[in-house]
Design a protein around this motif. Structure first.
Motif, PDB file in Angstrom:
ATOM      1  N   ASP A 199       0.810   6.685  -6.696  1.00 45.21           N
ATOM      2  CA  ASP A 199      -0.450   7.598  -7.059  1.00 45.21           C
ATOM      3  C   ASP A 199       0.123   9.086  -6.854  1.00 45.21           C
ATOM      4  O   ASP A 199      -0.329   9.752  -7.680  1.00 45.21           O
ATOM      5  CB  ASP A 199      -1.434   7.549  -5.692  1.00 45.21           C
ATOM      6  CG  ASP A 199      -2.185   6.267  -5.658  1.00 45.21           C
ATOM      7  OD1 ASP A 199      -2.323   5.664  -6.735  1.00 45.21           O
ATOM      8  OD2 ASP A 199      -2.902   6.014  -4.580  1.00 45.21           O
ATOM      9  N   HIS A 234      -4.085  -1.603  -1.449  1.00 46.83           N
ATOM     10  CA  HIS A 234      -4.042  -0.285  -2.163  1.00 46.83           C
ATOM     11  C   HIS A 234      -4.769   0.653  -1.184  1.00 46.83           C
ATOM     12  O   HIS A 234      -5.487   0.352  -0.207  1.00 46.83           O
ATOM     13  CB  HIS A 234      -4.719  -0.366  -3.525  1.00 46.83           C
ATOM     14  CG  HIS A 234      -3.817  -1.188  -4.585  1.00 46.83           C
ATOM     15  ND1 HIS A 234      -3.701  -2.486  -4.274  1.00 46.83           N
ATOM     16  CD2 HIS A 234      -3.613  -0.927  -5.512  1.00 46.83           C
ATOM     17  CE1 HIS A 234      -3.157  -2.950  -5.513  1.00 46.83           C
ATOM     18  NE2 HIS A 234      -3.099  -2.075  -5.990  1.00 46.83           N
ATOM     19  N   GLU A 277       1.829   1.797  -3.482  1.00 44.74           N
ATOM     20  CA  GLU A 277       0.961   2.278  -4.231  1.00 44.74           C
ATOM     21  C   GLU A 277       0.555   3.848  -3.958  1.00 44.74           C
ATOM     22  O   GLU A 277       0.219   4.324  -4.966  1.00 44.74           O
ATOM     23  CB  GLU A 277      -0.485   1.463  -4.128  1.00 44.74           C
ATOM     24  CG  GLU A 277      -0.261   0.120  -4.450  1.00 44.74           C
ATOM     25  CD  GLU A 277       0.049  -0.214  -5.816  1.00 44.74           C
ATOM     26  OE1 GLU A 277      -0.559   0.525  -6.643  1.00 44.74           O
ATOM     27  OE2 GLU A 277       0.496  -1.428  -6.381  1.00 44.74           O
ATOM     28  N   SER A 278       0.959   3.967  -2.954  1.00 41.71           N
ATOM     29  CA  SER A 278       0.445   5.619  -2.504  1.00 41.71           C
ATOM     30  C   SER A 278       1.356   6.517  -2.998  1.00 41.71           C
ATOM     31  O   SER A 278       1.235   7.637  -3.677  1.00 41.71           O
ATOM     32  CB  SER A 278       0.259   5.694  -0.929  1.00 41.71           C
ATOM     33  OG  SER A 278       0.277   7.019  -0.550  1.00 41.71           O
ATOM     34  N   ARG A 283       0.818  -1.364  -0.013  1.00 41.28           N
ATOM     35  CA  ARG A 283       0.060  -0.074   0.016  1.00 41.28           C
ATOM     36  C   ARG A 283       0.814   1.205   0.064  1.00 41.28           C
ATOM     37  O   ARG A 283       0.491   2.433  -0.585  1.00 41.28           O
ATOM     38  CB  ARG A 283      -0.968  -0.077   1.195  1.00 41.28           C
ATOM     39  CG  ARG A 283      -1.983   1.163   1.092  1.00 41.28           C
ATOM     40  CD  ARG A 283      -2.887   1.004   2.335  1.00 41.28           C
ATOM     41  NE  ARG A 283      -2.213   1.032   3.637  1.00 41.28           N
ATOM     42  CZ  ARG A 283      -2.189  -0.089   4.567  1.00 41.28           C
ATOM     43  NH1 ARG A 283      -2.622  -1.083   4.115  1.00 41.28           N
ATOM     44  NH2 ARG A 283      -1.385   0.363   5.782  1.00 41.28           N
ATOM     45  N   ARG A 342      -7.624   7.988  -1.908  1.00 36.28           N
ATOM     46  CA  ARG A 342      -7.180   8.287  -3.180  1.00 36.28           C
ATOM     47  C   ARG A 342      -7.817   9.561  -3.906  1.00 36.28           C
ATOM     48  O   ARG A 342      -7.079  10.436  -4.185  1.00 36.28           O
ATOM     49  CB  ARG A 342      -7.212   7.187  -4.071  1.00 36.28           C
ATOM     50  CG  ARG A 342      -6.285   5.966  -3.999  1.00 36.28           C
ATOM     51  CD  ARG A 342      -6.495   4.889  -5.000  1.00 36.28           C
ATOM     52  NE  ARG A 342      -5.239   4.349  -5.252  1.00 36.28           N
ATOM     53  CZ  ARG A 342      -4.922   3.116  -6.242  1.00 36.28           C
ATOM     54  NH1 ARG A 342      -5.966   2.594  -6.513  1.00 36.28           N
ATOM     55  NH2 ARG A 342      -3.701   2.806  -6.417  1.00 36.28           N
TER      56      ARG A 342
END
Length: 406
Positions: free
Chosen positions: A341, A380, A337-338, A334, A386
């Motif tokens: 992002d 995620h 994934e951040s 995660r 998000r």
């Protein structure tokens, strides 16, 4: 737009209110369905581990593991016995858990409207997975048991290193040799969407000679994309659902995120992180497996830790450890994934496109979990997290966003 008008717009834009406005668009039956699908997955982690443990216990309790071992050693030298042991062991294990696999992989996906395959086509893919699993397991079991025999005191260290190397090798070969067995990969057609992906890739020194589209729609309704491979096998791929179910701005937001994984070196960092995880798992197995064998060696016919018949015991221990490591592995993924992002927002510069994709992903990922829930079960960032990041980015770059709209 004058500077005064831009300043007023910045002042008027509230990222928290914008986030809530996006979240409010997912409501009623759609949100209930999303929550139910993802929350049901929490229990699948536990039940999946229990099913796996039962499968291994069946092969131990009824002497199947011992029989596979005896058969393999009768017709092959000791170093090759694990390879032969693998074939009946994997096949029988797959058959034992098949009802569970059918429910989780096919029936449940159909119930939630995410599966496009017929049962026959799905079963063919499972057969391919079985063949691939046998081949890879043959290699892994043979090497790891050889390591245990060669280093009885330090096999936990060398075993973790071996699995890390095999994982790196897998990351290299899977995009080229494995995934094309399930989907057809074709060069993305020329056009504005491809041009934009190529421009973003080249601006960040990502190889962009080939961009592939694969036909995931024959299997699922889910959207996805990736920058996969390692070294010479690195490739940019996106599934056809992404192209047909999102706008160009949304596609660019997704691909900006995926390019971030490459630029930020996440594949290499993941290999290092999972070496540490392998180290923990192998060390705990080093402590637990011999103790279990001492207690049940006569009943199960397992001689020692280098015995192929001990493999089910390793998997029982690994399944238990895996449940407790779920928050750790999820958090490691995660965090990456951040980071991707954030990179994607700065690269694609499409905050609203990014927010809309987060909503689209809510088909199979709960959009607004609690903080503990997100920490434990999400690999995620959640949709709320998000969208909040996207709206905060938009607030910080509102002049640019407004000018782009104009």
């Amino acid at each position: 737009m004058t500077f005064t008008m831009m300043a007023a717009a910045v002042t008027a834009f509230d990222p928290e209110a914008a986030t809530q406005a996006y979240l409010a668009t997912l409501k009623g039956a759609a949100r209930a369905k999303s929550d139910a699908y993802f929350e049901g997955g929490y229990w699948l982690i536990l039940w999946g581990a229990l099913v796996a443990i039962v499968s291994e216990l069946v092969q131990l309790h009824f002497g199947l593991a011992r029989r596979w071992r005896d058969w393999a050693e009768r017709i092959a030298p000791r170093w090759l016995a694990p390879a032969l042991f693998t074939v009946p062991y994997i096949i029988v294990g797959t058959l034992i858990v098949l009802p569970w696999t059918i429910y989780t992989g096919f029936i449940r996906e159909k119930q939630y409207g995410l599966m496009n395959q017929s049962f026959g086509d799905w079963l063919i893919d499972q057969g391919k997975n079985l063949g691939i699993g046998i081949i890879f397991s043959t290699i892994i079991f043979t090497i790891v048991l050889a390591v245990i025999r060669k280093s009885p005191k330090r096999w936990w260290l060398w075993g973790a290193l071996t699995m890390t190397v095999i994982s790196a090798f897998g990351a290299m070969v899977v995009p080229v040799f494995i995934t094309p067995m399930f989907n057809t990969y074709t060069e993305m057609k020329p056009g504005p969407v491809r041009d934009r992906i190529v421009a973003m890739a080249r601006a960040n020194n990502v190889p962009a000679e080939h961009i592939y589209v694969f036909d995931a729609s024959k299997q699922t309704k889910k959207i996805s994309a990736n920058v996969s491979g390692l070294g010479p096998t690195i490739r940019i791929s996106l599934n056809d659902n992404l192209l047909t179910r999102t706008t160009p701005a949304e596609t660019a937001a997704v691909m900006g995120h995926e390019l971030g994984h490459y630029v930020l070196g996440h594949i290499g960092k993941s290999i290092v992180a999972f070496f540490v995880i392998f180290l923990v798992v192998f060390y705990l197995a080093y402590l637990a497996v011999p103790a279990i064998i001492r207690r049940y060696s006569v009943k199960w016919g397992v001689r020692d830790v280098s015995d192929p018949a001990a493999i089910p015991i390793f998997f029982i221990v690994s399944a238990i450890i895996g449940v407790f490591l779920t928050p750790v592995t999820n958090t490691l993924i995660r965090l990456q994934e951040s980071q991707a992002d954030a990179f994607g927002l700065n690269t694609a510069r499409e905050p609203d496109g990014f927010a809309k994709v987060a909503l689209a992903l809510s088909e199979y990922r709960k959009i607004e979990p609690g903080p503990v829930e997100e920490f434990v079960f999400f690999d995620h960032p959640s949709g709320k997290t998000r969208i909040g990041m996207a709206m905060a980015w938009k607030a910080a770059h509102l002049g640019e966003v407004e000018a782009k709209v104009k």
